[in-house]
Scaffold this motif. Structure first.
Motif, short mmCIF file in Angstrom:
data_model
loop_
_atom_site.label_atom_id
_atom_site.label_comp_id
_atom_site.label_asym_id
_atom_site.label_seq_id
_atom_site.Cartn_x
_atom_site.Cartn_y
_atom_site.Cartn_z
N CYS A 188 -34.40 23.11 -37.41
CA CYS A 188 -34.23 23.97 -38.39
C CYS A 188 -32.58 24.80 -38.08
O CYS A 188 -31.90 24.93 -38.82
CB CYS A 188 -34.93 25.23 -38.15
SG CYS A 188 -36.74 25.00 -38.82
N ALA A 189 -32.29 24.24 -36.81
CA ALA A 189 -30.90 24.65 -36.22
C ALA A 189 -29.85 23.81 -36.75
O ALA A 189 -28.75 24.08 -36.95
CB ALA A 189 -30.61 24.86 -34.85
N ASN A 190 -30.24 22.40 -36.84
CA ASN A 190 -29.18 21.38 -36.83
C ASN A 190 -29.51 20.44 -38.19
O ASN A 190 -28.22 19.54 -38.49
CB ASN A 190 -29.22 20.55 -35.59
CG ASN A 190 -28.89 21.10 -34.36
OD1 ASN A 190 -27.77 21.60 -33.95
ND2 ASN A 190 -29.86 21.31 -33.38
N ALA A 191 -30.25 20.44 -38.90
CA ALA A 191 -30.47 19.55 -39.87
C ALA A 191 -30.17 20.13 -41.12
O ALA A 191 -30.40 19.42 -42.18
CB ALA A 191 -31.97 19.06 -39.99
N LEU A 192 -30.04 21.46 -41.54
CA LEU A 192 -29.70 22.18 -42.81
C LEU A 192 -28.14 22.17 -43.15
O LEU A 192 -27.33 21.98 -42.30
CB LEU A 192 -30.11 23.55 -42.77
CG LEU A 192 -31.76 23.70 -42.62
CD1 LEU A 192 -31.99 25.08 -42.12
CD2 LEU A 192 -32.29 23.42 -44.07
N ASP A 193 -27.72 21.88 -44.19
CA ASP A 193 -26.45 21.89 -44.93
C ASP A 193 -26.17 23.47 -45.37
O ASP A 193 -27.07 24.16 -45.32
CB ASP A 193 -26.15 20.84 -46.14
CG ASP A 193 -27.03 21.05 -47.36
OD1 ASP A 193 -27.73 22.07 -47.50
OD2 ASP A 193 -26.84 20.14 -48.13
N ALA A 194 -24.99 23.55 -46.05
CA ALA A 194 -24.86 24.74 -46.57
C ALA A 194 -25.52 25.48 -47.53
O ALA A 194 -25.67 26.69 -47.76
CB ALA A 194 -23.32 25.02 -46.80
N ARG A 195 -26.18 24.57 -48.31
CA ARG A 195 -27.21 24.86 -49.38
C ARG A 195 -28.64 25.28 -48.72
O ARG A 195 -29.46 25.84 -49.52
CB ARG A 195 -27.45 23.73 -50.38
CG ARG A 195 -26.08 23.47 -50.96
CD ARG A 195 -26.22 22.46 -52.06
NE ARG A 195 -26.86 21.13 -51.57
CZ ARG A 195 -27.35 19.97 -52.19
NH1 ARG A 195 -27.27 20.06 -53.50
NH2 ARG A 195 -27.78 18.98 -51.57
N GLY A 196 -29.00 24.95 -47.46
CA GLY A 196 -30.14 25.08 -47.12
C GLY A 196 -30.97 23.95 -47.34
O GLY A 196 -32.34 24.07 -47.30
N VAL A 197 -30.42 22.89 -47.60
CA VAL A 197 -31.07 21.57 -47.61
C VAL A 197 -31.31 20.96 -46.49
O VAL A 197 -30.25 20.69 -45.74
CB VAL A 197 -30.52 20.74 -48.79
CG1 VAL A 197 -30.96 19.41 -48.96
CG2 VAL A 197 -30.58 21.49 -50.17
N PHE A 198 -32.37 20.23 -46.33
CA PHE A 198 -32.53 19.35 -44.93
C PHE A 198 -31.82 17.97 -45.14
O PHE A 198 -31.91 17.34 -46.27
CB PHE A 198 -34.02 19.26 -44.60
CG PHE A 198 -34.46 20.56 -43.84
CD1 PHE A 198 -34.42 20.45 -42.52
CD2 PHE A 198 -35.18 21.29 -44.55
CE1 PHE A 198 -34.81 21.72 -41.97
CE2 PHE A 198 -35.91 22.27 -43.76
CZ PHE A 198 -35.55 22.41 -42.51
N CYS A 199 -31.03 17.52 -44.17
CA CYS A 199 -30.36 16.33 -44.58
C CYS A 199 -30.90 15.11 -43.73
O CYS A 199 -31.63 15.34 -42.73
CB CYS A 199 -28.50 16.50 -44.05
SG CYS A 199 -28.07 17.77 -44.98
N GLN A 200 -30.08 13.96 -43.89
CA GLN A 200 -30.41 12.78 -43.42
C GLN A 200 -30.56 12.70 -41.74
O GLN A 200 -31.51 12.29 -41.06
CB GLN A 200 -30.01 11.73 -43.71
CG GLN A 200 -30.19 10.22 -43.26
CD GLN A 200 -29.26 9.16 -43.62
OE1 GLN A 200 -28.07 9.29 -43.58
NE2 GLN A 200 -29.81 8.23 -44.78
N HIS A 201 -29.38 13.13 -41.23
CA HIS A 201 -29.26 13.49 -39.60
C HIS A 201 -28.38 14.52 -39.48
O HIS A 201 -27.76 15.12 -40.35
CB HIS A 201 -28.93 12.10 -39.04
CG HIS A 201 -27.70 11.68 -39.47
ND1 HIS A 201 -26.47 12.18 -39.09
CD2 HIS A 201 -27.25 10.35 -40.34
CE1 HIS A 201 -25.30 11.30 -39.67
NE2 HIS A 201 -25.65 10.42 -40.33
#
Length: 241
Positions: A75-88
């Motif tokens: 939750c601390a490292n995988a989210l982008d600015a939109r609040g979307v979980f990203c690939q890595h």
């Protein structure tokens, strides 16, 4: 089976902090893939549940602590600015493997981060409605050229859409993917969305497991809608015949 399960959980806890090449086994540099952390969380979280059932309080406490740590790290490292979980952890690229997050109960299906992730994949990682694993231009997979859409990912999206309450969208996509079945009602690893041609391994067992789960999500949604309509004294009219 308990000694085997215990070793698996311990291995996941020992190695979850390490970079790897992810669920798709890409050939680029090892990264902190979100899907890999997710599956290590599954190992620790489910291991803790089983330990509680076995009344092994020491293992349950230790494994749950590890599961909570992995969860917080994602939750601390995988989210982008939109609040979307990203690939890595070092990218804003999308990855269809993160459709597993609501299916594995990483967060509740109504969590804004889960909804944003599912809808981003549905809107930005599809070709003619079918789901790609990732954008090849954004992923260092060591391969050249394009690839087909991954059939398992399209069925994952059906289930994920149903989970977040997009029931009609889930049903429409399920019917679409079902229409690509071979004459033997089997599926390959990939589908070319332009021609409908099956590509890669055929038949692909994992695809059919995801198919069953997707269809059950749609069926359960329809049963619930019918039950609610009956409770209101209304009649359910199917959209499709």
């Amino acid at each position: 089976m308990w000694p085997i399960i215990s070793r698996q959980v311990e291995q996941a806890i020992d190695h979850w902090r390490e970079p790897d090449r992810g669920i798709w086994e890409v050939r680029g540099e090892p990264r902190h893939f979100t899907s890999s952390k997710l599956m290590c969380w599954v190992a620790a979280d489910r291991g803790a549940r089983l330990a509680r059932i076995r009344e092994d309080s020491d293992a349950a406490t230790r494994w749950q602590k590890a599961a909570d740590e992995i969860h917080a790290d994602i939750c601390a490292n995988a989210l982008d600015a939109r609040g979307v979980f990203c690939q890595h952890y070092d990218t804003t690229a999308l990855d269809a493997s993160l459709l597993l997050m609501p299916l594995l109960r990483f967060l509740p299906a109504d969590d804004p981060r889960i909804r944003a992730t599912v809808l981003a994949i549905a809107d930005e990682l599809t070709r003619d409605g079918l789901v790609q694993r990732y954008q090849v231009s954004q992923t260092d997979d060591g391969l050249a050229g394009e690839e087909g859409t991954f059939t398992i990912c399209s069925f994952w999206l059906v289930s994920a859409l149903a989970e977040i309450g997009e029931h009609w969208r889930a049903r429409d996509l399920c019917e679409k993917v079902l229409s690509y079945a071979s004459p033997l009602m089997l599926y390959a690893e990939e589908i070319d969305p332009r021609s409908g041609r099956h590509l890669g391994n055929f038949p692909q067992a994992f695809t059919h497991l995801a198919l069953i789960n997707a269809v059950m999500h749609v069926i359960n949604d329809e049963k619930e809608a019918a039950a609610q309509a009956m409770a209101r004294g209304a009649t359910v009219t199917p959209r499709h015949m």
